[in-house]
Write a protein that holds these residues in place. Structure first.
Motif, PDB file in Angstrom:
ATOM      1  N   PHE A   9     -32.323 -75.703  38.740  1.00  0.00           N
ATOM      2  CA  PHE A   9     -32.290 -76.672  39.833  1.00  0.00           C
ATOM      3  C   PHE A   9     -33.695 -77.196  40.101  1.00  0.00           C
ATOM      4  O   PHE A   9     -34.650 -76.418  40.161  1.00  0.00           O
ATOM      5  CB  PHE A   9     -31.718 -76.035  41.101  1.00  0.00           C
ATOM      6  CG  PHE A   9     -30.264 -75.702  40.982  1.00  0.00           C
ATOM      7  CD1 PHE A   9     -29.307 -76.703  40.992  1.00  0.00           C
ATOM      8  CD2 PHE A   9     -29.851 -74.391  40.848  1.00  0.00           C
ATOM      9  CE1 PHE A   9     -27.957 -76.409  40.872  1.00  0.00           C
ATOM     10  CE2 PHE A   9     -28.505 -74.077  40.730  1.00  0.00           C
ATOM     11  CZ  PHE A   9     -27.553 -75.089  40.742  1.00  0.00           C
ATOM     12  N   VAL A  10     -33.799 -78.505  40.271  1.00  0.00           N
ATOM     13  CA  VAL A  10     -35.100 -79.127  40.520  1.00  0.00           C
ATOM     14  C   VAL A  10     -34.995 -80.071  41.716  1.00  0.00           C
ATOM     15  O   VAL A  10     -33.959 -80.676  41.958  1.00  0.00           O
ATOM     16  CB  VAL A  10     -35.621 -79.886  39.283  1.00  0.00           C
ATOM     17  CG1 VAL A  10     -35.853 -78.915  38.125  1.00  0.00           C
ATOM     18  CG2 VAL A  10     -34.686 -81.002  38.857  1.00  0.00           C
ATOM     19  N   ASP A  11     -36.099 -80.168  42.464  1.00  0.00           N
ATOM     20  CA  ASP A  11     -36.125 -81.023  43.646  1.00  0.00           C
ATOM     21  C   ASP A  11     -36.100 -82.505  43.290  1.00  0.00           C
ATOM     22  O   ASP A  11     -35.511 -83.305  44.007  1.00  0.00           O
ATOM     23  CB  ASP A  11     -37.384 -80.735  44.475  1.00  0.00           C
ATOM     24  CG  ASP A  11     -37.423 -79.299  44.970  1.00  0.00           C
ATOM     25  OD1 ASP A  11     -36.356 -78.737  45.251  1.00  0.00           O
ATOM     26  OD2 ASP A  11     -38.532 -78.750  45.065  1.00  0.00           O
ATOM     27  N   ASP A  12     -36.754 -82.875  42.214  1.00  0.00           N
ATOM     28  CA  ASP A  12     -36.878 -84.264  41.797  1.00  0.00           C
ATOM     29  C   ASP A  12     -36.789 -84.293  40.273  1.00  0.00           C
ATOM     30  O   ASP A  12     -37.677 -83.773  39.590  1.00  0.00           O
ATOM     31  CB  ASP A  12     -38.217 -84.810  42.295  1.00  0.00           C
ATOM     32  CG  ASP A  12     -38.486 -86.232  41.893  1.00  0.00           C
ATOM     33  OD1 ASP A  12     -38.341 -86.581  40.702  1.00  0.00           O
ATOM     34  OD2 ASP A  12     -38.879 -87.019  42.771  1.00  0.00           O
ATOM     35  N   GLN A  13     -35.740 -84.902  39.733  1.00  0.00           N
ATOM     36  CA  GLN A  13     -35.528 -84.864  38.292  1.00  0.00           C
ATOM     37  C   GLN A  13     -36.651 -85.530  37.506  1.00  0.00           C
ATOM     38  O   GLN A  13     -37.053 -85.030  36.457  1.00  0.00           O
ATOM     39  CB  GLN A  13     -34.183 -85.508  37.928  1.00  0.00           C
ATOM     40  CG  GLN A  13     -32.990 -84.644  38.272  1.00  0.00           C
ATOM     41  CD  GLN A  13     -31.707 -85.291  37.810  1.00  0.00           C
ATOM     42  OE1 GLN A  13     -31.324 -86.332  38.333  1.00  0.00           O
ATOM     43  NE2 GLN A  13     -31.055 -84.679  36.839  1.00  0.00           N
ATOM     44  N   ARG A  14     -37.150 -86.655  37.970  1.00  0.00           N
ATOM     45  CA  ARG A  14     -38.211 -87.365  37.236  1.00  0.00           C
ATOM     46  C   ARG A  14     -39.519 -86.586  37.273  1.00  0.00           C
ATOM     47  O   ARG A  14     -40.234 -86.505  36.274  1.00  0.00           O
ATOM     48  CB  ARG A  14     -38.398 -88.780  37.781  1.00  0.00           C
ATOM     49  CG  ARG A  14     -37.228 -89.672  37.474  1.00  0.00           C
ATOM     50  CD  ARG A  14     -37.098 -89.886  35.975  1.00  0.00           C
ATOM     51  NE  ARG A  14     -35.745 -90.292  35.624  1.00  0.00           N
ATOM     52  CZ  ARG A  14     -35.269 -90.314  34.404  1.00  0.00           C
ATOM     53  NH1 ARG A  14     -36.017 -89.962  33.387  1.00  0.00           N
ATOM     54  NH2 ARG A  14     -34.039 -90.686  34.167  1.00  0.00           N
ATOM     55  N   LYS A  15     -39.835 -86.005  38.412  1.00  0.00           N
ATOM     56  CA  LYS A  15     -41.032 -85.163  38.514  1.00  0.00           C
ATOM     57  C   LYS A  15     -40.875 -83.946  37.596  1.00  0.00           C
ATOM     58  O   LYS A  15     -41.809 -83.558  36.900  1.00  0.00           O
ATOM     59  CB  LYS A  15     -41.234 -84.716  39.963  1.00  0.00           C
ATOM     60  CG  LYS A  15     -42.419 -83.805  40.167  1.00  0.00           C
ATOM     61  CD  LYS A  15     -42.527 -83.355  41.617  1.00  0.00           C
ATOM     62  CE  LYS A  15     -43.594 -82.299  41.782  1.00  0.00           C
ATOM     63  NZ  LYS A  15     -43.591 -81.725  43.119  1.00  0.00           N
ATOM     64  N   ALA A  16     -39.687 -83.368  37.587  1.00  0.00           N
ATOM     65  CA  ALA A  16     -39.429 -82.214  36.726  1.00  0.00           C
ATOM     66  C   ALA A  16     -39.554 -82.590  35.257  1.00  0.00           C
ATOM     67  O   ALA A  16     -40.139 -81.840  34.468  1.00  0.00           O
ATOM     68  CB  ALA A  16     -38.044 -81.634  37.012  1.00  0.00           C
ATOM     69  N   LEU A  17     -39.017 -83.748  34.885  1.00  0.00           N
ATOM     70  CA  LEU A  17     -39.120 -84.187  33.489  1.00  0.00           C
ATOM     71  C   LEU A  17     -40.581 -84.301  33.083  1.00  0.00           C
ATOM     72  O   LEU A  17     -40.968 -83.843  32.003  1.00  0.00           O
ATOM     73  CB  LEU A  17     -38.400 -85.519  33.286  1.00  0.00           C
ATOM     74  CG  LEU A  17     -38.483 -86.092  31.875  1.00  0.00           C
ATOM     75  CD1 LEU A  17     -37.827 -85.161  30.858  1.00  0.00           C
ATOM     76  CD2 LEU A  17     -37.846 -87.481  31.832  1.00  0.00           C
ATOM     77  N   SER A  18     -41.395 -84.874  33.944  1.00  0.00           N
ATOM     78  CA  SER A  18     -42.814 -85.010  33.648  1.00  0.00           C
ATOM     79  C   SER A  18     -43.467 -83.636  33.472  1.00  0.00           C
ATOM     80  O   SER A  18     -44.215 -83.407  32.521  1.00  0.00           O
ATOM     81  CB  SER A  18     -43.500 -85.787  34.767  1.00  0.00           C
ATOM     82  OG  SER A  18     -44.881 -85.858  34.536  1.00  0.00           O
ATOM     83  N   PHE A  19     -43.181 -82.705  34.378  1.00  0.00           N
ATOM     84  CA  PHE A  19     -43.781 -81.373  34.288  1.00  0.00           C
ATOM     85  C   PHE A  19     -43.310 -80.643  33.028  1.00  0.00           C
ATOM     86  O   PHE A  19     -44.120 -80.083  32.283  1.00  0.00           O
ATOM     87  CB  PHE A  19     -43.444 -80.540  35.525  1.00  0.00           C
ATOM     88  CG  PHE A  19     -44.060 -79.170  35.501  1.00  0.00           C
ATOM     89  CD1 PHE A  19     -45.378 -78.986  35.878  1.00  0.00           C
ATOM     90  CD2 PHE A  19     -43.325 -78.068  35.092  1.00  0.00           C
ATOM     91  CE1 PHE A  19     -45.959 -77.721  35.845  1.00  0.00           C
ATOM     92  CE2 PHE A  19     -43.897 -76.810  35.046  1.00  0.00           C
ATOM     93  CZ  PHE A  19     -45.218 -76.629  35.427  1.00  0.00           C
TER      94      PHE A  19
END
Length: 131
Positions: A9-19
């Motif tokens: 589970f991630v708070d923000d999918q785009r931020k997670a993709l970047s990380f």
């Protein structure tokens, strides 16, 4: 039977993709729109392209926040990734600003370290020792 997909589970999918791609080094596998600001978004390890996909799942379900908060409060990683050398990976990630909650630690059968994925989760990296 094989594991082909697991999720985090991630708070923000785009931020997670970047990380997960720019910092950790995974590669984007699927990026399929699933509605307003939601995607079927998966990454894979370039070192093991036949391995399972990691789904970067939106953390919107009401049960997610208390579950993840409890894990983080207790220092429990939500997932573990295998690396060849925890010390080297620790140094590489620290240079990129990743915050570790546990420095590399020899636990006998493995060396482990735990970091904050910036998306609401603790992640453990581990190098399993040969028997």
């Amino acid at each position: 039977m094989r594991i082909t997909l697991t999720s985090i589970f991630v708070d923000d999918q785009r931020k997670a993709l970047s990380f997960y791609t720019d910092v950790l080094g995974f590669t984007k596998h699927h990026d399929i729109p699933m509605g307003e600001n939601t995607w079927w978004l998966t990454v894979k390890s370039p070192e093991a392209p036949e391995s399972a996909e990691l789904l970067l799942e939106p953390a919107g379900h009401p049960a997610v926040k208390p579950y993840r908060d409890a894990l983080v409060e207790d220092g429990i990683p939500l997932a573990q990734f295998t690396v060849d050398d925890v010390e080297a990976e620790y140094r590489r990630l620290r240079e990129q600003g990743v915050v570790f909650t546990q420095e590399p630690t020899d636990i006998g059968t493995a060396v482990v370290a735990v970091f904050d994925d910036t998306c609401g989760n603790l992640i453990q990296i581990a190098a399993i020792k040969d028997a």
